[in-house]
Motif scaffolding. Structure first.
Motif, PDB file in Angstrom:
ATOM      1  N   SER A 199      -3.870 -11.343   2.683  1.00  0.00           N
ATOM      2  CA  SER A 199      -4.187 -10.135   3.454  1.00  0.00           C
ATOM      3  C   SER A 199      -4.368  -8.875   2.613  1.00  0.00           C
ATOM      4  O   SER A 199      -4.941  -7.905   3.071  1.00  0.00           O
ATOM      5  CB  SER A 199      -3.090  -9.887   4.484  1.00  0.00           C
ATOM      6  N   ASP A 200      -3.866  -8.855   1.376  1.00  0.00           N
ATOM      7  CA  ASP A 200      -3.856  -7.632   0.570  1.00  0.00           C
ATOM      8  C   ASP A 200      -3.359  -6.451   1.412  1.00  0.00           C
ATOM      9  O   ASP A 200      -4.015  -5.404   1.507  1.00  0.00           O
ATOM     10  CB  ASP A 200      -5.249  -7.342  -0.012  1.00  0.00           C
ATOM     11  N   GLY A 201      -2.210  -6.661   2.028  1.00  0.00           N
ATOM     12  CA  GLY A 201      -1.624  -5.593   2.845  1.00  0.00           C
ATOM     13  C   GLY A 201      -2.531  -5.179   4.004  1.00  0.00           C
ATOM     14  O   GLY A 201      -2.494  -4.040   4.446  1.00  0.00           O
TER      15      GLY A 201
ATOM     16  N   PHE B 172     -10.892   2.058   7.367  1.00  0.00           N
ATOM     17  CA  PHE B 172     -12.114   1.304   7.603  1.00  0.00           C
ATOM     18  C   PHE B 172     -12.463   0.656   6.263  1.00  0.00           C
ATOM     19  O   PHE B 172     -12.896   1.327   5.326  1.00  0.00           O
ATOM     20  CB  PHE B 172     -13.222   2.229   8.098  1.00  0.00           C
ATOM     21  N   VAL B 173     -12.189  -0.630   6.190  1.00  0.00           N
ATOM     22  CA  VAL B 173     -12.344  -1.352   4.922  1.00  0.00           C
ATOM     23  C   VAL B 173     -13.783  -1.857   4.861  1.00  0.00           C
ATOM     24  O   VAL B 173     -14.101  -2.935   5.357  1.00  0.00           O
ATOM     25  CB  VAL B 173     -11.341  -2.519   4.829  1.00  0.00           C
ATOM     26  N   MET B 174     -14.660  -1.043   4.277  1.00  0.00           N
ATOM     27  CA  MET B 174     -16.077  -1.384   4.379  1.00  0.00           C
ATOM     28  C   MET B 174     -16.653  -2.031   3.126  1.00  0.00           C
ATOM     29  O   MET B 174     -17.776  -2.520   3.157  1.00  0.00           O
ATOM     30  CB  MET B 174     -16.903  -0.163   4.792  1.00  0.00           C
TER      31      MET B 174
ATOM     32  N   VAL C 270     -10.346  -4.301 -11.285  1.00  0.00           N
ATOM     33  CA  VAL C 270      -9.406  -3.550 -10.451  1.00  0.00           C
ATOM     34  C   VAL C 270      -7.996  -4.133 -10.582  1.00  0.00           C
ATOM     35  O   VAL C 270      -7.021  -3.411 -10.726  1.00  0.00           O
ATOM     36  CB  VAL C 270      -9.833  -3.555  -8.968  1.00  0.00           C
ATOM     37  N   PHE C 271      -7.922  -5.444 -10.502  1.00  0.00           N
ATOM     38  CA  PHE C 271      -6.619  -6.123 -10.588  1.00  0.00           C
ATOM     39  C   PHE C 271      -6.636  -7.076 -11.802  1.00  0.00           C
ATOM     40  O   PHE C 271      -6.716  -8.297 -11.627  1.00  0.00           O
ATOM     41  CB  PHE C 271      -6.358  -6.954  -9.321  1.00  0.00           C
ATOM     42  N   PRO C 272      -6.587  -6.545 -13.015  1.00  0.00           N
ATOM     43  CA  PRO C 272      -6.752  -7.412 -14.186  1.00  0.00           C
ATOM     44  C   PRO C 272      -5.726  -8.544 -14.292  1.00  0.00           C
ATOM     45  O   PRO C 272      -6.025  -9.594 -14.845  1.00  0.00           O
ATOM     46  CB  PRO C 272      -6.621  -6.451 -15.373  1.00  0.00           C
TER      47      PRO C 272
ATOM     48  N   ASP D 251     -12.023   3.061   2.963  1.00  0.00           N
ATOM     49  CA  ASP D 251     -11.324   2.381   1.882  1.00  0.00           C
ATOM     50  C   ASP D 251     -12.282   2.066   0.723  1.00  0.00           C
ATOM     51  O   ASP D 251     -13.424   1.667   0.953  1.00  0.00           O
ATOM     52  CB  ASP D 251     -10.737   1.076   2.445  1.00  0.00           C
ATOM     53  N   ALA D 252     -11.777   2.229  -0.481  1.00  0.00           N
ATOM     54  CA  ALA D 252     -12.482   1.815  -1.698  1.00  0.00           C
ATOM     55  C   ALA D 252     -13.964   2.203  -1.701  1.00  0.00           C
ATOM     56  O   ALA D 252     -14.814   1.436  -2.150  1.00  0.00           O
ATOM     57  CB  ALA D 252     -12.338   0.292  -1.868  1.00  0.00           C
ATOM     58  N   VAL D 253     -14.258   3.401  -1.229  1.00  0.00           N
ATOM     59  CA  VAL D 253     -15.661   3.782  -1.026  1.00  0.00           C
ATOM     60  C   VAL D 253     -16.513   3.790  -2.309  1.00  0.00           C
ATOM     61  O   VAL D 253     -17.688   3.395  -2.265  1.00  0.00           O
ATOM     62  CB  VAL D 253     -15.767   5.098  -0.194  1.00  0.00           C
TER      63      VAL D 253
ATOM     64  N   GLY E 246     -12.172  10.051   2.359  1.00  0.00           N
ATOM     65  CA  GLY E 246     -12.651   9.112   1.336  1.00  0.00           C
ATOM     66  C   GLY E 246     -11.519   8.680   0.412  1.00  0.00           C
ATOM     67  O   GLY E 246     -10.784   9.517  -0.094  1.00  0.00           O
ATOM     68  N   GLU E 247     -11.403   7.376   0.228  1.00  0.00           N
ATOM     69  CA  GLU E 247     -10.416   6.911  -0.751  1.00  0.00           C
ATOM     70  C   GLU E 247     -11.128   6.773  -2.093  1.00  0.00           C
ATOM     71  O   GLU E 247     -11.747   5.748  -2.385  1.00  0.00           O
ATOM     72  CB  GLU E 247      -9.799   5.569  -0.349  1.00  0.00           C
ATOM     73  N   VAL E 248     -11.064   7.831  -2.873  1.00  0.00           N
ATOM     74  CA  VAL E 248     -11.731   7.838  -4.172  1.00  0.00           C
ATOM     75  C   VAL E 248     -10.665   8.045  -5.236  1.00  0.00           C
ATOM     76  O   VAL E 248     -10.271   9.178  -5.528  1.00  0.00           O
ATOM     77  CB  VAL E 248     -12.794   8.964  -4.247  1.00  0.00           C
TER      78      VAL E 248
ATOM     79  N   HIS F 127       0.999   3.951  -0.378  1.00  0.00           N
ATOM     80  CA  HIS F 127       1.252   2.503  -0.398  1.00  0.00           C
ATOM     81  C   HIS F 127       0.798   1.849  -1.697  1.00  0.00           C
ATOM     82  O   HIS F 127       1.142   0.713  -1.965  1.00  0.00           O
ATOM     83  CB  HIS F 127       0.536   1.854   0.777  1.00  0.00           C
ATOM     84  N   ASP F 128      -0.030   2.558  -2.479  1.00  0.00           N
ATOM     85  CA  ASP F 128      -0.552   1.970  -3.713  1.00  0.00           C
ATOM     86  C   ASP F 128       0.249   2.407  -4.929  1.00  0.00           C
ATOM     87  O   ASP F 128       1.083   3.306  -4.866  1.00  0.00           O
ATOM     88  CB  ASP F 128      -2.031   2.342  -3.890  1.00  0.00           C
ATOM     89  N   ASP F 129      -0.068   1.764  -6.052  1.00  0.00           N
ATOM     90  CA  ASP F 129       0.526   2.093  -7.347  1.00  0.00           C
ATOM     91  C   ASP F 129       0.052   3.467  -7.820  1.00  0.00           C
ATOM     92  O   ASP F 129      -0.908   4.012  -7.283  1.00  0.00           O
ATOM     93  CB  ASP F 129       0.062   1.025  -8.345  1.00  0.00           C
TER      94      ASP F 129
HETATM   95  C1  GLC Z   1      -7.654   0.360  -1.475  1.00  0.00           C
HETATM   96  C2  GLC Z   1      -6.279   0.183  -0.882  1.00  0.00           C
HETATM   97  C3  GLC Z   1      -5.552  -0.895  -1.614  1.00  0.00           C
HETATM   98  C4  GLC Z   1      -6.364  -2.172  -1.536  1.00  0.00           C
HETATM   99  C5  GLC Z   1      -7.818  -1.958  -1.988  1.00  0.00           C
HETATM  100  C6  GLC Z   1      -8.709  -3.113  -1.632  1.00  0.00           C
HETATM  101  O1  GLC Z   1      -7.609   0.803  -2.769  1.00  0.00           O
HETATM  102  O2  GLC Z   1      -5.576   1.397  -0.924  1.00  0.00           O
HETATM  103  O3  GLC Z   1      -4.271  -1.084  -1.112  1.00  0.00           O
HETATM  104  O4  GLC Z   1      -5.785  -3.153  -2.350  1.00  0.00           O
HETATM  105  O5  GLC Z   1      -8.382  -0.828  -1.372  1.00  0.00           O
HETATM  106  O6  GLC Z   1      -9.102  -3.068  -0.297  1.00  0.00           O
END
Ligand code: GLC
Length: 618
Positions: free
Chosen positions: A119-121, A159-161, A204-206, A263-265, A304-306, A372-374
């Motif tokens: 689910s990646d949260g 909105f995880v687009m 992103v997640f090495p 999200d992650a725009v 925007g999540e930038v 919620h993120d690092d």
């Molecule tokens: C965003 C979220 C993060 C998630 C990533 C992938 O950066 O904040 O928690 O892992 O997008 O959707």
């Protein structure tokens, strides 16, 4: 009824008219597809007609007052629904608590359907129109947003687009070999093109998800997966993807949410030979989204999540004539704040705050200490270099410091995605643990606890001094510490972000009512600050702001001015008392927090202390 519908359509048409040419122009530039554009406009009208009357009224009110979110009255809190209150109905039953926190904006962390084990949260959505069973239903969401609106509380959702879950219907059909659906993602039958992408696209997640592609053995194809292997990147070169995602966006908007976090725009457009971040087309898409929402649901704000370096972040506001996002995270300031905590040196933070102050006042930032993120250490390394600090060793220092290994550190937390190749690592922990509350509690060290609580309070006081909207991370209001329980859950163990995603401890929360507890000191102290912020006009987002040189490396001085009222904030980032002389302090000042007054320019700021000086105008 008939008349009303006509009037209603008129409103839609006039909004459409305002943006039509630009929207069409941008759409054609990307897709050159008139019939898909016509479909988009038709569906927009449909979503507009389906929007309920209460929301339409809100649209009109906010449309008239474009400044509604730029005042000093918004305070946010973000939380996972299950952690906070079990489910959506639970959140509704906790609205009194939200109000006690002076919070009038809640960000409900991802709640749409997602596979439990991948689910990646919640950021891997398998159905954009369905709420996770355990959390409730779309009806519950509508009830919750309506209940919030009655109390003047805004609701934010993600909105995880950039991607869908591999369990999303499109992904399943793509996997089954349906060309129409394969074209909504990035598929490659061999490694040739993926390996070319890998040359220029960072990871992103090495550690937890290396690489940007996933090999699907069953269908003998690679699929692009910038994040986890089960999050398949959507291909926005396909207009069907854009249109359908916009329909999802409008569907969600019609459930009554006020703020949509995109999200992650920066990642949504990909081109071979580039970093696949912040490409020109991303801005075209965000601009189109802004216009679409202004036509259908203008009460909505786009956040925007930038999470990028400052020069990449600012363009997401767009221009004043052609705005994109309403709100952006003040990510560099956040990271620089923790750098300041670790170094007791405000120089870089002062510089960063000056940069933010110099931006147009229309830009509204979302300010925060933790989320919620690092924390990625995205600092201005060019400036640090002038002070003799190298990027790699400084990141190492910060990570050591916050794990409690270096300097005079009382922090506790864990690394995240330590990259063995670049030596890079990010950091995870709650605010309270980073301030030393966890360690002091374990050591049963009263003095250390007092210091830790002071630091936590001072950081919040400084946070509230910034222009924009402050957002608390749920649990911070009572000083909740790290939760190591995730290590026992195989689905979470490899992702240390869960250290700061623990469930709200309502037993501890009860202690907020007693002033002699850590919870009470923080809760009541923050409450006082929040009320000051909401009642003093100098805290409006568009106030003049500046910093002042204090001649003490550990003391930050920030000023705010609005219509004859001036507030000067002083923040001591060190564990020793500091006495400074401020030009600014001439005249009579009252500290809004303690009620003390000073009459001359010499001020002593205790260990991790702070002041909100307001000039007394006679
Ligand atoms: C965003 C979220 C993060 C998630 C990533 C992938 O950066 O904040 O928690 O892992 O997008 O959707």
């Amino acid at each position: 009824m008939e008349k009303r519908t006509n009037k209603s359509t008129e409103i839609f048409q006039s909004r459409l008219k305002k943006h039509h040419d630009e929207l069409r122009w941008l759409y054609m530039e990307l897709y050159d597809n008139p019939s898909m554009f016509a479909e988009l406009c038709d569906r927009m009208e449909q979503f507009y007609l389906e929007r309920n009357e209460t929301l339409k009224k809100l649209d009109m009110t906010r449309e008239k007052d474009g400044e509604w979110y730029k005042q000093n009255d918004l305070l946010g809190m973000m939380f996972y629904i299950d952690n906070f209150a079990g489910n959506m109905k639970g959140v509704e039953s906790r609205l009194d608590y939200i109000e006690q926190c002076n919070v009038n904006y809640i960000h409900l962390m991802p709640f749409l359907e997602t596979p439990k084990d991948r689910s990646d949260g919640g950021y891997a959505v398998s159905d954009f129109r369905k709420v996770q069973k355990e959390l409730g239903s779309m009806e519950d969401l509508e009830n919750l947003t309506a209940a919030c609106h009655k109390r003047g509380i805004c609701v934010c959702m993600d909105f995880v687009m950039n991607h869908t879950s591999e369990d999303h219907e499109w992904a399943k059909r793509a996997r089954a070999g349906e060309g129409e659906y394969m074209s909504r993602y990035f598929f490659f039958h061999d490694a040739q093109i993926p390996s070319q992408y890998e040359k220029t696209v960072p990871q992103v997640f090495p550690t937890t998800a290396p690489g940007n592609f996933t090999w699907l053995e069953d269908i003998g194809h690679y699929v692009m997966t910038t994040f986890y292997p089960y999050q398949w990147d959507l291909n926005y070169k396909n207009p069907r993807v854009f249109n359908e995602m916009m329909y999802h966006f409008l569907y969600l908007a019609n459930r009554g949410v006020d703020i949509i976090r995109i999200d992650a725009v920066p990642y949504i457009w990909k081109e071979l030979g580039t970093s696949c971040r912040n490409l020109r087309q991303v801005h075209t898409i965000v601009r189109m989204m802004r216009m679409i929402s202004e036509i259908v649901c203008p009460s909505i704000l786009l956040l925007g999540e930038v999470v990028m370096e400052p020069e990449k972040v600012i363009p997401y506001f767009g221009t004043l004539e052609k705005p994109e996002c309403h709100l952006l995270y003040n990510v560099t300031t956040m990271a620089t704040t923790w750098h300041t905590v670790a170094t007791r040196n405000v120089k870089l933070l002062k510089k960063q705050l000056d940069i933010v102050s110099s931006l147009p006042k229309e830009y509204v930032f979302l300010n925060y200490l933790r989320c919620h993120d690092d924390i990625g250490w995205g600092l201005d390394y060019a400036s640090l270099k002038e002070e003799g600090m190298e990027e790699r060793s400084h990141k190492q220092y910060l990570n050591d410091y916050f794990q409690g290994f270096a300097g005079e550190s009382n922090s506790r937390g864990e690394l995240y995605n330590a990259d063995p190749v670049t030596g890079d690592a990010r950091f995870c922990a709650t605010t309270a643990s980073m301030c030393g509350i966890e360690k002091a509690g374990l050591d049963k060290d009263k003095k250390a606890m007092e210091r830790a609580v002071r630091m936590d309070m001072m950081l919040h006081a400084y946070l509230f001094m910034q222009s924009g909207i402050p957002v608390l991370y749920s649990g911070d209001e009572i000083g909740q510490i790290n939760d190591y329980g995730y290590k026992n859950n195989p689905l979470k163990a490899s992702d240390s972000r869960y250290i700061h995603r623990g469930a709200m401890n309502w037993v501890l929360a009860e202690k907020r009512k007693r002033e002699d507890t850590v919870e009470g000191k923080l809760f009541q102290g923050l409450g006082k600050l929040e009320k000051i912020r909401k009642s003093e006009k100098a805290f409006v987002s568009c106030a003049d702001t500046w910093t002042v040189e204090t001649k003490d490396t550990a003391v930050l001085c920030m000023g705010r001015y609005w219509k004859g009222e001036k507030i000067t904030g002083l923040f001591n980032f060190s564990e020793t008392d500091k006495t400074i002389r401020l030009e600014e302090a001439d005249g009579e000042y009252v500290d809004l927090f303690s009620g003390w007054t000073v009459r001359n320019g010499e001020i002593t700021i205790p260990v991790y202390g702070f002041y909100y000086w307001k000039q007394v105008v006679s």
